[in-house]
Write a protein that holds these residues in place. Structure first.
Motif, PDB file in Angstrom:
ATOM      1  N   ASN A 109       0.834  -1.219   0.000  1.00 21.05           N
ATOM      2  CA  ASN A 109       0.000   0.000   0.000  1.00 21.05           C
ATOM      3  C   ASN A 109       0.863   1.261   0.000  1.00 21.05           C
ATOM      4  O   ASN A 109       0.541   2.235  -0.679  1.00 21.05           O
ATOM      5  CB  ASN A 109      -0.898   0.045   1.243  1.00 21.05           C
ATOM      6  CG  ASN A 109      -2.000  -0.974   1.177  1.00 21.05           C
ATOM      7  OD1 ASN A 109      -2.285  -1.521   0.113  1.00 21.05           O
ATOM      8  ND2 ASN A 109      -2.616  -1.259   2.308  1.00 21.05           N
ATOM      9  N   ILE A 110       1.931   1.234   0.761  1.00 15.73           N
ATOM     10  CA  ILE A 110       2.796   2.427   0.856  1.00 15.73           C
ATOM     11  C   ILE A 110       3.488   2.680  -0.477  1.00 15.73           C
ATOM     12  O   ILE A 110       3.519   3.803  -0.977  1.00 15.73           O
ATOM     13  CB  ILE A 110       3.848   2.241   1.974  1.00 15.73           C
ATOM     14  CG1 ILE A 110       3.164   2.105   3.332  1.00 15.73           C
ATOM     15  CG2 ILE A 110       4.832   3.417   2.007  1.00 15.73           C
ATOM     16  CD1 ILE A 110       4.065   1.552   4.414  1.00 15.73           C
ATOM     17  N   ILE A 111       4.026   1.616  -1.051  1.00 14.07           N
ATOM     18  CA  ILE A 111       4.806   1.760  -2.285  1.00 14.07           C
ATOM     19  C   ILE A 111       3.927   2.120  -3.486  1.00 14.07           C
ATOM     20  O   ILE A 111       4.296   2.949  -4.304  1.00 14.07           O
ATOM     21  CB  ILE A 111       5.568   0.427  -2.581  1.00 14.07           C
ATOM     22  CG1 ILE A 111       6.581   0.148  -1.475  1.00 14.07           C
ATOM     23  CG2 ILE A 111       6.253   0.460  -3.933  1.00 14.07           C
ATOM     24  CD1 ILE A 111       7.694   1.150  -1.375  1.00 14.07           C
ATOM     25  N   ASN A 158       0.902   3.531  -3.491  1.00 14.33           N
ATOM     26  CA  ASN A 158       0.119   4.768  -3.400  1.00 14.33           C
ATOM     27  C   ASN A 158       0.721   5.708  -2.358  1.00 14.33           C
ATOM     28  O   ASN A 158       0.078   6.016  -1.359  1.00 14.33           O
ATOM     29  CB  ASN A 158      -1.326   4.406  -3.045  1.00 14.33           C
ATOM     30  CG  ASN A 158      -2.289   5.405  -3.613  1.00 14.33           C
ATOM     31  OD1 ASN A 158      -1.882   6.425  -4.173  1.00 14.33           O
ATOM     32  ND2 ASN A 158      -3.564   5.144  -3.448  1.00 14.33           N
ATOM     33  N   PRO A 159       1.951   6.151  -2.577  1.00 16.57           N
ATOM     34  CA  PRO A 159       2.640   6.923  -1.526  1.00 16.57           C
ATOM     35  C   PRO A 159       2.057   8.317  -1.279  1.00 16.57           C
ATOM     36  O   PRO A 159       2.359   8.929  -0.271  1.00 16.57           O
ATOM     37  CB  PRO A 159       4.068   7.025  -2.048  1.00 16.57           C
ATOM     38  CG  PRO A 159       3.980   6.819  -3.497  1.00 16.57           C
ATOM     39  CD  PRO A 159       2.780   5.979  -3.759  1.00 16.57           C
ATOM     40  N   GLN A 160       1.216   8.800  -2.195  1.00 16.92           N
ATOM     41  CA  GLN A 160       0.663  10.151  -2.005  1.00 16.92           C
ATOM     42  C   GLN A 160      -0.544  10.156  -1.085  1.00 16.92           C
ATOM     43  O   GLN A 160      -0.933  11.194  -0.578  1.00 16.92           O
ATOM     44  CB  GLN A 160       0.264  10.761  -3.368  1.00 16.92           C
ATOM     45  CG  GLN A 160       1.405  10.903  -4.335  1.00 16.92           C
ATOM     46  CD  GLN A 160       2.637  11.561  -3.721  1.00 16.92           C
ATOM     47  OE1 GLN A 160       2.531  12.569  -3.049  1.00 16.92           O
ATOM     48  NE2 GLN A 160       3.793  10.965  -3.935  1.00 16.92           N
ATOM     49  N   ASN A 161      -1.142   8.988  -0.891  1.00 19.69           N
ATOM     50  CA  ASN A 161      -2.358   8.937  -0.079  1.00 19.69           C
ATOM     51  C   ASN A 161      -2.115   8.255   1.253  1.00 19.69           C
ATOM     52  O   ASN A 161      -1.604   7.148   1.300  1.00 19.69           O
ATOM     53  CB  ASN A 161      -3.462   8.166  -0.817  1.00 19.69           C
ATOM     54  CG  ASN A 161      -3.997   8.963  -1.967  1.00 19.69           C
ATOM     55  OD1 ASN A 161      -3.976  10.197  -1.947  1.00 19.69           O
ATOM     56  ND2 ASN A 161      -4.462   8.266  -2.965  1.00 19.69           N
ATOM     57  N   GLY A 162      -2.534   8.925   2.316  1.00 17.76           N
ATOM     58  CA  GLY A 162      -2.448   8.338   3.643  1.00 17.76           C
ATOM     59  C   GLY A 162      -3.578   7.351   3.845  1.00 17.76           C
ATOM     60  O   GLY A 162      -4.457   7.228   3.002  1.00 17.76           O
ATOM     61  N   VAL A 163      -3.565   6.688   4.995  1.00 17.06           N
ATOM     62  CA  VAL A 163      -4.603   5.697   5.287  1.00 17.06           C
ATOM     63  C   VAL A 163      -5.969   6.363   5.306  1.00 17.06           C
ATOM     64  O   VAL A 163      -6.941   5.831   4.782  1.00 17.06           O
ATOM     65  CB  VAL A 163      -4.327   5.044   6.663  1.00 17.06           C
ATOM     66  CG1 VAL A 163      -5.432   4.080   7.029  1.00 17.06           C
ATOM     67  CG2 VAL A 163      -3.000   4.321   6.630  1.00 17.06           C
ATOM     68  N   GLN A 209      -7.111   6.967   1.811  1.00 18.15           N
ATOM     69  CA  GLN A 209      -7.465   5.689   1.179  1.00 18.15           C
ATOM     70  C   GLN A 209      -8.807   5.194   1.702  1.00 18.15           C
ATOM     71  O   GLN A 209      -9.655   4.734   0.951  1.00 18.15           O
ATOM     72  CB  GLN A 209      -6.388   4.650   1.455  1.00 18.15           C
ATOM     73  CG  GLN A 209      -5.147   4.852   0.602  1.00 18.15           C
ATOM     74  CD  GLN A 209      -4.037   3.899   0.977  1.00 18.15           C
ATOM     75  OE1 GLN A 209      -4.239   2.964   1.738  1.00 18.15           O
ATOM     76  NE2 GLN A 209      -2.854   4.157   0.473  1.00 18.15           N
ATOM     77  N   LYS A 210      -9.009   5.336   3.018  1.00 17.80           N
ATOM     78  CA  LYS A 210     -10.273   4.874   3.609  1.00 17.80           C
ATOM     79  C   LYS A 210     -11.428   5.725   3.108  1.00 17.80           C
ATOM     80  O   LYS A 210     -12.521   5.225   2.889  1.00 17.80           O
ATOM     81  CB  LYS A 210     -10.183   4.928   5.130  1.00 17.80           C
ATOM     82  CG  LYS A 210      -9.339   3.804   5.674  1.00 17.80           C
ATOM     83  CD  LYS A 210      -9.691   3.477   7.077  1.00 17.80           C
ATOM     84  CE  LYS A 210      -9.150   2.108   7.437  1.00 17.80           C
ATOM     85  NZ  LYS A 210      -9.319   1.791   8.819  1.00 17.80           N
TER      86      LYS A 210
END
Lengths: 192, 163
Positions: free
Chosen positions: B68-70, B72-77, B80-81
């Motif tokens: 998830n980090i790699i 979509n590094p521009q979006n925090g949890v 994303q939620k």
């Protein structure tokens, strides 16, 4: 070992012997592989710390992701004067605090205390050790937020008083006092 | 040595300091209460560290988090939620609309539907009405015939009379 690292090792990359500082330096210079090794080194430390505050698997997982994401996004903010340990735990501490402020009411996993086990010799010792472990965990769980953080960082993560003062942005003597009070509380209950 | 272990502990920065601290070893030789307390202190640290090692992510989840980090590094949890929530709400709305349409179509197609039954009954009643009209018409026609017959009979009588 995680799949991502197995793949890297198979390709001939092995940064395991590098220090945290060397890894973060490489990562800042654009070497994403170094990030993978930092991740493996710290993921469960950050997760367990988050878990001690949230007592919820999914939430702690989300916090862990948020912490590493911030590291990924803001790696340039790392100041080489302070240790990576301090920098990273500060990042984690702030993420946990933010989360706790935003989510005061949250579900707590029932199984958490059952997860705690020890490795004693006999069944009698096993029962005692498990009971003792649960009692200690319960006391730590009920400690005030700052005492708990300082206690965990010192006794579990092995950070020095100075490093904890940096992480929590507190005076050194305040940190000493927090840890001392937490330690005495745990010992008091152990003595009952 | 006047300080007890409770007080000495405050000066111990790291676990290693415990073993290298002369003040502690001297005091432990003299004070039994502190020896017991100190043993409990060491046990407590050991238990807490051991417990911490058992609190960890599953390998599968650790790999997922990394992915998830790699990816979509521009979006925090939280972002994303939020996206997941928006998608879920949109999917729910679509589901409600499509199921509504489906039910509507089913009702239109089914001969058992209430509207259709009603229509059929209306048609049947109209048919009955029509039939009634036809029957009435026949009756009237017959009556007319009967009337004509009367006329004819009258005519016949007149004719007979004339003859």
């Amino acid at each position: 070992m995680f799949k991502v690292l197995k793949d890297l090792r198979q390709k001939g990359f092995d940064y395991l012997n590098l220090s945290d500082k060397e890894l973060i330096d490489r990562f800042i210079r654009g070497d994403d592989k170094a990030f993978r090794f930092l991740y493996e080194r710290y993921v469960n430390r950050i997760y367990s710390m988050a878990y001690r505050f949230c007592r919820n698997y999914e939430t702690s997982k989300d916090i862990t992701q948020e912490v590493f994401l911030r590291l990924y996004q803001k790696k340039e903010r790392y100041n080489p004067v302070i240790s990576f340990n301090t920098f990273f735990y500060r990042l984690a501490y702030n993420c946990i605090l933010n989360y706790l402020r935003d989510h005061k009411e949250q579900p707590i996993d029932e199984w958490s205390m059952q997860q705690i086990t020890t490795h004693p010799a006999s069944p009698e010792e096993n029962l005692f050790a498990t009971e003792s472990a649960r009692r200690i965990e319960k006391i730590i769980d009920e400690l005030p937020e700052r005492q708990k953080t300082a206690f965990i960082l010192n006794k579990i993560e092995g950070l020095s008083y100075n490093e904890i003062a940096e992480v929590m942005n507190l005076n050194l003597n305040v940190v000493k006092s927090l840890i001392h009070r937490a330690t005495l509380k745990v010992l008091e209950v152990e003595n009952e | 040595m006047n300080r007890h272990i409770d007080d000495i502990l405050i000066d111990l920065d790291k676990k290693e300091d415990i073993y290298s601290n002369n003040e502690i070893s001297e005091h432990l030789n003299e004070c039994e209460r502190c020896r017991m307390l100190f043993d409990k202190y060491l046990d407590m640290i050991e238990v807490v560290r051991h417990n911490t090692q058992s609190i960890k992510l599953t390998e599968e989840d650790a790999d997922k988090v990394f992915h998830n980090i790699i990816t979509n590094p521009q979006n925090g949890v939280s972002e994303q939620k939020f996206k997941i929530r928006v998608i879920a709400i949109a999917a729910a709305i679509l589901l409600i609309i499509s199921s509504g349409l489906y039910i509507f179509k089913l009702q239109q197609k089914s001969p058992e539907s209430i509207d259709e039954k009603h229509l059929i009954s209306i048609l049947q009643s109209e048919k009955n009405e029509d039939l009634d009209i036809i029957k009435d018409f026949e009756l009237f026609s017959n009556l007319e015939l009967i009337e004509n017959l009367d006329e004819l009979e009258e005519l016949k009588e007149v004719l007979d009379d004339e003859i």
